[in-house]
Design a protein around this motif. Structure first.
Motif, PDB file in Angstrom:
ATOM      1  N   ALA A 144      26.459 -28.710  42.225  1.00  0.00           N
ATOM      2  CA  ALA A 144      27.372 -29.066  41.143  1.00  0.00           C
ATOM      3  C   ALA A 144      26.747 -28.809  39.775  1.00  0.00           C
ATOM      4  O   ALA A 144      27.432 -28.428  38.831  1.00  0.00           O
ATOM      5  CB  ALA A 144      27.756 -30.536  41.263  1.00  0.00           C
ATOM      6  N   VAL A 145      25.447 -29.032  39.659  1.00  0.00           N
ATOM      7  CA  VAL A 145      24.759 -28.931  38.372  1.00  0.00           C
ATOM      8  C   VAL A 145      23.800 -27.758  38.433  1.00  0.00           C
ATOM      9  O   VAL A 145      22.960 -27.681  39.321  1.00  0.00           O
ATOM     10  CB  VAL A 145      23.970 -30.228  38.084  1.00  0.00           C
ATOM     11  N   ASN A 146      23.948 -26.844  37.485  1.00  0.00           N
ATOM     12  CA  ASN A 146      23.151 -25.629  37.545  1.00  0.00           C
ATOM     13  C   ASN A 146      21.721 -25.824  37.087  1.00  0.00           C
ATOM     14  O   ASN A 146      20.814 -25.123  37.533  1.00  0.00           O
ATOM     15  CB  ASN A 146      23.844 -24.585  36.674  1.00  0.00           C
ATOM     16  N   SER A 147      21.507 -26.774  36.145  1.00  0.00           N
ATOM     17  CA  SER A 147      20.169 -26.931  35.583  1.00  0.00           C
ATOM     18  C   SER A 147      19.218 -27.665  36.501  1.00  0.00           C
ATOM     19  O   SER A 147      18.035 -27.746  36.226  1.00  0.00           O
ATOM     20  CB  SER A 147      20.230 -27.703  34.265  1.00  0.00           C
ATOM     21  N   SER A 180      21.799 -35.411  40.714  1.00  0.00           N
ATOM     22  CA  SER A 180      20.913 -34.259  40.517  1.00  0.00           C
ATOM     23  C   SER A 180      19.524 -34.619  40.957  1.00  0.00           C
ATOM     24  O   SER A 180      19.074 -35.739  40.727  1.00  0.00           O
ATOM     25  CB  SER A 180      20.760 -33.875  39.060  1.00  0.00           C
ATOM     26  N   PHE A 206      15.567 -33.343  40.534  1.00  0.00           N
ATOM     27  CA  PHE A 206      14.625 -32.480  39.835  1.00  0.00           C
ATOM     28  C   PHE A 206      13.277 -32.605  40.509  1.00  0.00           C
ATOM     29  O   PHE A 206      12.778 -33.700  40.713  1.00  0.00           O
ATOM     30  CB  PHE A 206      14.477 -32.909  38.371  1.00  0.00           C
ATOM     31  N   CYS A 215      27.980 -22.419  32.340  1.00  0.00           N
ATOM     32  CA  CYS A 215      27.547 -23.515  33.191  1.00  0.00           C
ATOM     33  C   CYS A 215      27.574 -24.866  32.493  1.00  0.00           C
ATOM     34  O   CYS A 215      27.478 -25.899  33.142  1.00  0.00           O
ATOM     35  CB  CYS A 215      26.131 -23.271  33.696  1.00  0.00           C
ATOM     36  N   ILE A 219      21.144 -36.479  34.523  1.00  0.00           N
ATOM     37  CA  ILE A 219      21.477 -35.438  35.486  1.00  0.00           C
ATOM     38  C   ILE A 219      21.629 -34.087  34.838  1.00  0.00           C
ATOM     39  O   ILE A 219      21.577 -33.060  35.515  1.00  0.00           O
ATOM     40  CB  ILE A 219      22.806 -35.733  36.242  1.00  0.00           C
ATOM     41  N   CYS A 220      21.838 -34.052  33.522  1.00  0.00           N
ATOM     42  CA  CYS A 220      22.285 -32.783  32.945  1.00  0.00           C
ATOM     43  C   CYS A 220      21.158 -31.787  32.740  1.00  0.00           C
ATOM     44  O   CYS A 220      21.399 -30.588  32.712  1.00  0.00           O
ATOM     45  CB  CYS A 220      23.012 -33.023  31.626  1.00  0.00           C
ATOM     46  N   PRO A 239      16.608 -30.965  32.984  1.00  0.00           N
ATOM     47  CA  PRO A 239      15.283 -31.483  33.336  1.00  0.00           C
ATOM     48  C   PRO A 239      14.535 -32.060  32.143  1.00  0.00           C
ATOM     49  O   PRO A 239      13.537 -32.736  32.317  1.00  0.00           O
ATOM     50  CB  PRO A 239      14.560 -30.235  33.874  1.00  0.00           C
ATOM     51  N   LEU A 252      27.488 -33.076  31.709  1.00  0.00           N
ATOM     52  CA  LEU A 252      27.119 -33.077  33.116  1.00  0.00           C
ATOM     53  C   LEU A 252      26.146 -31.961  33.440  1.00  0.00           C
ATOM     54  O   LEU A 252      25.486 -31.997  34.463  1.00  0.00           O
ATOM     55  CB  LEU A 252      28.373 -32.920  33.985  1.00  0.00           C
ATOM     56  N   ASP A 253      26.094 -30.937  32.584  1.00  0.00           N
ATOM     57  CA  ASP A 253      25.217 -29.806  32.832  1.00  0.00           C
ATOM     58  C   ASP A 253      24.961 -29.173  31.479  1.00  0.00           C
ATOM     59  O   ASP A 253      25.897 -28.825  30.774  1.00  0.00           O
ATOM     60  CB  ASP A 253      25.930 -28.815  33.765  1.00  0.00           C
ATOM     61  N   ALA A 254      23.693 -29.110  31.086  1.00  0.00           N
ATOM     62  CA  ALA A 254      23.376 -28.635  29.746  1.00  0.00           C
ATOM     63  C   ALA A 254      22.831 -27.224  29.828  1.00  0.00           C
ATOM     64  O   ALA A 254      21.756 -27.007  30.378  1.00  0.00           O
ATOM     65  CB  ALA A 254      22.349 -29.558  29.097  1.00  0.00           C
TER      66      ALA A 254
END
Lengths: 324, 238
Positions: free
Chosen positions: A120-123, A140, A142, B69, B102-103, B105, B156-158
């Motif tokens: 769901a999360v690309n990073s 997520s 990491f 993204c 979550i978005c 690291p 949600l995603d950076a």
């Protein structure tokens, strides 16, 4: 806070804002470094305070607000949610011993349909999105990445978990369940399943965000987290599946919704590794009799094994999709 | 894209990924010389943008915006408040931008993102000063009750272009906003009128039967910042 609102709406009394209510609300919000003003005990809805510009001058991090903010009152006026004027008659039905009818029409021992998706999360190294009825969660993962400098050397890996709620997750704005509690419970549920020896000296971070709370949040978070770990390639002994049950009078309902959880006499949550038939975590709250606990445990374990199969098929689909 | 270039011996020997991490500036410069970006886009093209409304069922208005993204989820929740004495006919909007761990690291639970308060302030300035929303529409009973709109935007995603995506999602959430029908109770409280009762008699007239949706002033969202957006849109490099 929710119960206070319900009581006042039911009793029809005038709303007088008690200091604890303001403090409880402000604990969830960003605060300004503004001079504190004491709330007036008058029956008007809120002390007439000016609103600072947008409430964003200091980024007191939303997640971190739990400690030390008592006694500080911000400029934002106190607000309330206009709640519907219906009385709750459902509670009485439990006492009369009739069968509980579930609000979403499921059978008593029927779980919600699960929608699971990885990536769901690309990073992130790995991520998953889970939707069980109305409960929506993104997790997520990491890592494994460098531990903080302050940490001592450790020849097994470390796991760091954090669960947070969005402010619109619950029907009342800004009211999140005890997220510190959930973080430590998620940690306990997962640490038995991860092969920590495979990544010494490093840390794996598991972050969960509950987008919408639809009841039985922690089991959804745990299942989603184990999917995300698998997506990140972290070595696991087995997938971790989690299901909870509620005891409502004489009925046992599986996978309760928020409404059912609020009426429950007792709750049971089991987290297990289905293929290995091992339980990593079991949480029992409230009032239970021994035969009921046995029955509930058996039902939960059956549901967990089914959920484990669904999770595996989700992972297989994800892999075959990338291979095409 | 690992074209051999005689001027830099190191680049021809290294893999693309390693070169990208070790010499990020040179990596991007080489691309800009060819007027192209690392993901193959020409300089003037934006990434694929999608907006979907109604992502969150429990909020009064919500939207999910994606630029490439970068994913932003915005939700508007309405609560009742007493309007200020100097503007009894106006409601209020509280805008908050969050970057949960979550978005990206770079964000950790104890260490908030540096970009978050900056974008938060930018957003609230932009939305409030642009006059897109007429605060008078948020009023319920003049002097006694008005809507307080809590706009919360979660990243949600950076992946770059955070402000653009956040603004898009905020405007989309407001356009999706459905103000619930309420009426004034005997005790001076505003209560929701649930749908089942609409056939039966209403003790009090609903206060806002007509004004269910906000009228948004047409505003041009300038997707400006083309030049800095280039550097911004790639993977963040430390």
């Amino acid at each position: 806070m929710k119960s206070i609102k319900k009581k006042e709406a039911a009793a029809g009394s005038t709303v007088s804002l008690s200091p604890s209510r303001i403090l409880a609300r402000q604990n969830q919000k960003n605060l300004h470094p503004s001079p504190s003003t004491s709330p007036s005990p008058s029956p008007s809805l809120a002390p007439r305070l000016g609103l600072g510009q947008g409430g964003v001058l200091t980024e007191a991090l939303h997640i971190q607000i739990e400690g030390g903010m008592a006694g500080k009152i911000s400029n934002t006026p106190a607000t309330y949610t206009p709640s519907p004027t219906s009385q709750d008659k459902k509670r009485s039905s439990i006492f009369t011993g009739s069968d509980w009818v579930r609000p979403d029409g499921r059978g008593l021992h029927q779980c919600r349909p699960a929608f699971l998706r990885t990536g769901a999360v690309n990073s992130a190294s790995g991520s998953a999105y889970a939707e069980f009825g109305n409960a929506k969660v993104i997790v997520s993962v990491f890592g494994p990445r460098e531990s903080k400098k302050a940490m001592m050397y450790s020849d097994i890996g470390r796991l760091n978990c954090n669960v947070s709620y969005t402010s619109f997750a619950t029907p009342i704005h800004g009211q999140a369940s005890d997220s510190k509690d959930l973080s430590s419970m998620l940690h306990k549920a997962l640490e038995g399943a991860i092969i920590l020896e495979s990544f010494p000296k490093t840390t794996v971070d598991v972050f969960a965000l509950v987008l919408e709370s639809g009841g039985s949040d922690l089991p959804v978070v745990i299942s989603c987290a184990s999917l995300a770990l698998a997506d990140a390639g972290i070595m696991l002994y087995d997938m971790v599946a989690s299901v909870s049950m509620s005891c409502l009078g004489k009925n046992l309902v599986i996978d309760p919704v928020s409404e059912e959880e609020s009426y429950q006499d007792g709750g049971l949550m089991i987290t297990c590794m289905p293929s290995r038939n091992e339980v990593t975590q079991m949480t029992v709250t409230g009032e239970w009799s021994t035969p009921k606990i046995h029955e509930a445990m058996q039902l939960c374990l059956d549901a967990c094994s089914k959920l484990g199969k669904i999770m595996r098929s989700c992972l297989k689909e994800a892999v075959s999709a990338t291979q095409e | 894209m690992a074209t051999a270039n005689g001027s830099n011996d190191l680049s021809s020997e290294m893999e693309v990924d390693a070169f990208r991490r070790l010499f990020p500036l040179r990596f991007h410069e080489r691309h800009l010389l060819e007027s192209i970006r690392p993901d193959g886009r020409p300089l003037g093209r934006a990434r694929e943008t999608t907006i979907s409304l109604g992502a969150v069922a429990s909020a009064n208005g919500s939207a999910l915006a994606k630029i490439g993204c970068t994913t932003m989820l915005a939700a508007v929740k309405l609560e009742v408040m007493t309007p200020k004495a100097e503007s009894p006919d106006e409601g209020c909007i509280a805008i908050d931008f969050h970057m949960p761990p979550i978005c990206s690291p770079l964000v950790r639970p104890g260490r908030p993102a540096e970009a978050a308060p900056v974008i938060s302030k930018q957003l609230s300035d932009t939305i409030l000063s642009s006059g897109m929303i007429d605060l008078k529409e948020l009023s319920l009973v003049s002097g006694k009750a008005a809507w307080m709109a809590y706009l919360d935007i979660y990243c949600l995603d950076a992946d770059g272009a955070l402000f653009d995506a956040a603004l898009l999602s905020a405007v989309a959430a407001f356009s999706h906003l459905q103000i619930p029908v309420v009426s004034l109770n005997d005790d001076g409280r505003i209560v929701l009128i649930s749908e089942e009762n609409s056939g039966a008699m209403w003790e009090k007239e609903p206060v806002n039967k007509e004004k269910r949706k906000l009228k948004l002033e047409s505003c041009t969202i300038l997707l400006d910042m083309r030049a800095p957006q280039e550097l911004h849109s790639g993977r963040p490099f430390s």
